[in-house]
Write a protein that holds these residues in place. Structure first.
Motif, PDB file in Angstrom:
ATOM      1  N   ASP A  30       0.831  -1.193   0.000  1.00 42.30           N
ATOM      2  CA  ASP A  30       0.000   0.000   0.000  1.00 42.30           C
ATOM      3  C   ASP A  30       0.870   1.249   0.000  1.00 42.30           C
ATOM      4  O   ASP A  30       0.584   2.213  -0.699  1.00 42.30           O
ATOM      5  CB  ASP A  30      -0.927  -0.015   1.206  1.00 42.30           C
ATOM      6  N   GLU A  31       1.950   1.250   0.770  1.00 35.22           N
ATOM      7  CA  GLU A  31       2.837   2.404   0.793  1.00 35.22           C
ATOM      8  C   GLU A  31       3.515   2.585  -0.555  1.00 35.22           C
ATOM      9  O   GLU A  31       3.654   3.689  -1.041  1.00 35.22           O
ATOM     10  CB  GLU A  31       3.888   2.241   1.889  1.00 35.22           C
ATOM     11  N   ASP A  57       4.076  10.849 -22.710  1.00 35.80           N
ATOM     12  CA  ASP A  57       2.638  10.863 -22.975  1.00 35.80           C
ATOM     13  C   ASP A  57       1.897  10.970 -21.638  1.00 35.80           C
ATOM     14  O   ASP A  57       1.956  10.065 -20.820  1.00 35.80           O
ATOM     15  CB  ASP A  57       2.244   9.582 -23.712  1.00 35.80           C
ATOM     16  N   ASP A  58       1.219  12.078 -21.420  1.00 33.43           N
ATOM     17  CA  ASP A  58       0.519  12.324 -20.156  1.00 33.43           C
ATOM     18  C   ASP A  58      -0.981  12.070 -20.248  1.00 33.43           C
ATOM     19  O   ASP A  58      -1.747  12.593 -19.442  1.00 33.43           O
ATOM     20  CB  ASP A  58       0.751  13.764 -19.695  1.00 33.43           C
ATOM     21  N   ARG A  59      -1.419  11.277 -21.212  1.00 33.34           N
ATOM     22  CA  ARG A  59      -2.857  11.081 -21.377  1.00 33.34           C
ATOM     23  C   ARG A  59      -3.506  10.343 -20.218  1.00 33.34           C
ATOM     24  O   ARG A  59      -4.596  10.687 -19.793  1.00 33.34           O
ATOM     25  CB  ARG A  59      -3.155  10.303 -22.669  1.00 33.34           C
ATOM     26  N   PHE A  60      -2.861   9.292 -19.730  1.00 31.79           N
ATOM     27  CA  PHE A  60      -3.483   8.442 -18.718  1.00 31.79           C
ATOM     28  C   PHE A  60      -2.668   8.462 -17.427  1.00 31.79           C
ATOM     29  O   PHE A  60      -1.543   7.981 -17.382  1.00 31.79           O
ATOM     30  CB  PHE A  60      -3.603   7.006 -19.234  1.00 31.79           C
ATOM     31  N   ILE A  61      -3.264   9.024 -16.378  1.00 31.61           N
ATOM     32  CA  ILE A  61      -2.627   9.131 -15.065  1.00 31.61           C
ATOM     33  C   ILE A  61      -3.561   8.488 -14.032  1.00 31.61           C
ATOM     34  O   ILE A  61      -4.778   8.696 -14.081  1.00 31.61           O
ATOM     35  CB  ILE A  61      -2.397  10.611 -14.663  1.00 31.61           C
ATOM     36  N   ILE A  62      -2.972   7.706 -13.131  1.00 29.95           N
ATOM     37  CA  ILE A  62      -3.746   7.182 -12.014  1.00 29.95           C
ATOM     38  C   ILE A  62      -3.073   7.634 -10.727  1.00 29.95           C
ATOM     39  O   ILE A  62      -1.879   7.930 -10.702  1.00 29.95           O
ATOM     40  CB  ILE A  62      -3.891   5.649 -12.042  1.00 29.95           C
ATOM     41  N   GLU A  63      -3.873   7.696  -9.659  1.00 26.49           N
ATOM     42  CA  GLU A  63      -3.331   8.089  -8.364  1.00 26.49           C
ATOM     43  C   GLU A  63      -3.981   7.242  -7.276  1.00 26.49           C
ATOM     44  O   GLU A  63      -5.192   7.029  -7.274  1.00 26.49           O
ATOM     45  CB  GLU A  63      -3.606   9.568  -8.097  1.00 26.49           C
ATOM     46  N   PHE A  64      -3.145   6.752  -6.373  1.00 25.02           N
ATOM     47  CA  PHE A  64      -3.597   6.038  -5.188  1.00 25.02           C
ATOM     48  C   PHE A  64      -3.205   6.894  -3.989  1.00 25.02           C
ATOM     49  O   PHE A  64      -2.035   7.175  -3.787  1.00 25.02           O
ATOM     50  CB  PHE A  64      -2.913   4.671  -5.070  1.00 25.02           C
ATOM     51  N   ARG A  65      -4.199   7.310  -3.192  1.00 31.40           N
ATOM     52  CA  ARG A  65      -3.899   8.098  -1.992  1.00 31.40           C
ATOM     53  C   ARG A  65      -5.023   7.912  -0.979  1.00 31.40           C
ATOM     54  O   ARG A  65      -6.198   7.921  -1.336  1.00 31.40           O
ATOM     55  CB  ARG A  65      -3.721   9.570  -2.304  1.00 31.40           C
ATOM     56  N   ASP A  66      -4.636   7.746   0.253  1.00 31.03           N
ATOM     57  CA  ASP A  66      -5.604   7.638   1.352  1.00 31.03           C
ATOM     58  C   ASP A  66      -6.745   6.671   1.025  1.00 31.03           C
ATOM     59  O   ASP A  66      -7.910   6.989   1.215  1.00 31.03           O
ATOM     60  CB  ASP A  66      -6.180   9.013   1.706  1.00 31.03           C
ATOM     61  N   ASN A  67      -6.408   5.505   0.494  1.00 32.14           N
ATOM     62  CA  ASN A  67      -7.385   4.473   0.097  1.00 32.14           C
ATOM     63  C   ASN A  67      -8.403   4.973  -0.931  1.00 32.14           C
ATOM     64  O   ASN A  67      -9.525   4.501  -0.995  1.00 32.14           O
ATOM     65  CB  ASN A  67      -8.094   3.882   1.310  1.00 32.14           C
ATOM     66  N   GLU A  68      -7.978   5.948  -1.734  1.00 30.69           N
ATOM     67  CA  GLU A  68      -8.816   6.447  -2.818  1.00 30.69           C
ATOM     68  C   GLU A  68      -8.039   6.346  -4.120  1.00 30.69           C
ATOM     69  O   GLU A  68      -6.866   6.698  -4.180  1.00 30.69           O
ATOM     70  CB  GLU A  68      -9.217   7.894  -2.548  1.00 30.69           C
ATOM     71  N   PHE A  69      -8.700   5.863  -5.157  1.00 32.77           N
ATOM     72  CA  PHE A  69      -8.122   5.708  -6.483  1.00 32.77           C
ATOM     73  C   PHE A  69      -8.756   6.743  -7.399  1.00 32.77           C
ATOM     74  O   PHE A  69      -9.972   6.910  -7.417  1.00 32.77           O
ATOM     75  CB  PHE A  69      -8.413   4.300  -7.011  1.00 32.77           C
ATOM     76  N   ILE A  70      -7.914   7.448  -8.161  1.00 39.92           N
ATOM     77  CA  ILE A  70      -8.400   8.445  -9.115  1.00 39.92           C
ATOM     78  C   ILE A  70      -7.713   8.184 -10.450  1.00 39.92           C
ATOM     79  O   ILE A  70      -6.492   8.037 -10.515  1.00 39.92           O
ATOM     80  CB  ILE A  70      -8.092   9.883  -8.645  1.00 39.92           C
TER      81      ILE A  70
END
Length: 134
Positions: A30-31, A57-70
């Motif tokens: 998780d970390e 290529d910056d088209r597709f970005i994902i983020e995992f933070r504080d148990n939230e996925f964006i």
């Protein structure tokens, strides 16, 4: 006296034993997964497609933070979901592997290769995605 020595020896031996627990692996995963990631390659499907996006290529970005996925595409948010990480069965392995379980019901297994995040859709003829940290 003999009983006291036996009990002390037993306690010393018992206290030096440890039980392996998967929790640290979850926390470590998780970390490591926390942060922003840029898609550089997607591959899979019944035809075995390989789509290269490249590091610029910056088209597709994902983020995992504080148990939230964006997830964003071209800067626009396309998905937002809570998630948790656990060990579980995968279609890729006979052993339990780290899984991301999203509140939407979607499930992906993952691993790290040379610092890159590899996500595997948990379905047959689906895709695997390679991300670099940004």
């Amino acid at each position: 006296m003999k009983n006291i020595v036996s009990i002390l020896v037993f306690l010393i031996i018992f206290s030096s034993c440890s039980i392996e627990n998967a929790s640290p692996e979850y926390k470590t995963s998780d970390e490591n997964i926390s942060g922003k990631w840029k898609l550089v390659q997607a591959s899979g499907g019944i035809a075995g497609n390989i789509i290269e996006y490249g590091e610029n290529d910056d088209r597709f970005i994902i983020e995992f933070r504080d148990n939230e996925f964006i997830s964003t595409k071209n800067g626009e948010e396309i998905e937002k979901s809570k998630y948790h990480i656990t060990l579980g069965e995968s279609i890729r392995s006979t052993e339990e592997v780290p899984l991301i379980i999203y509140e939407t019901g979607k499930k992906q297994s993952f691993e790290f290769q040379e610092g890159n995040l590899i996500l595997f859709d948990e379905c047959y003829d689906c895709y695997q995605y390679e991300y670099i940290r940004i």
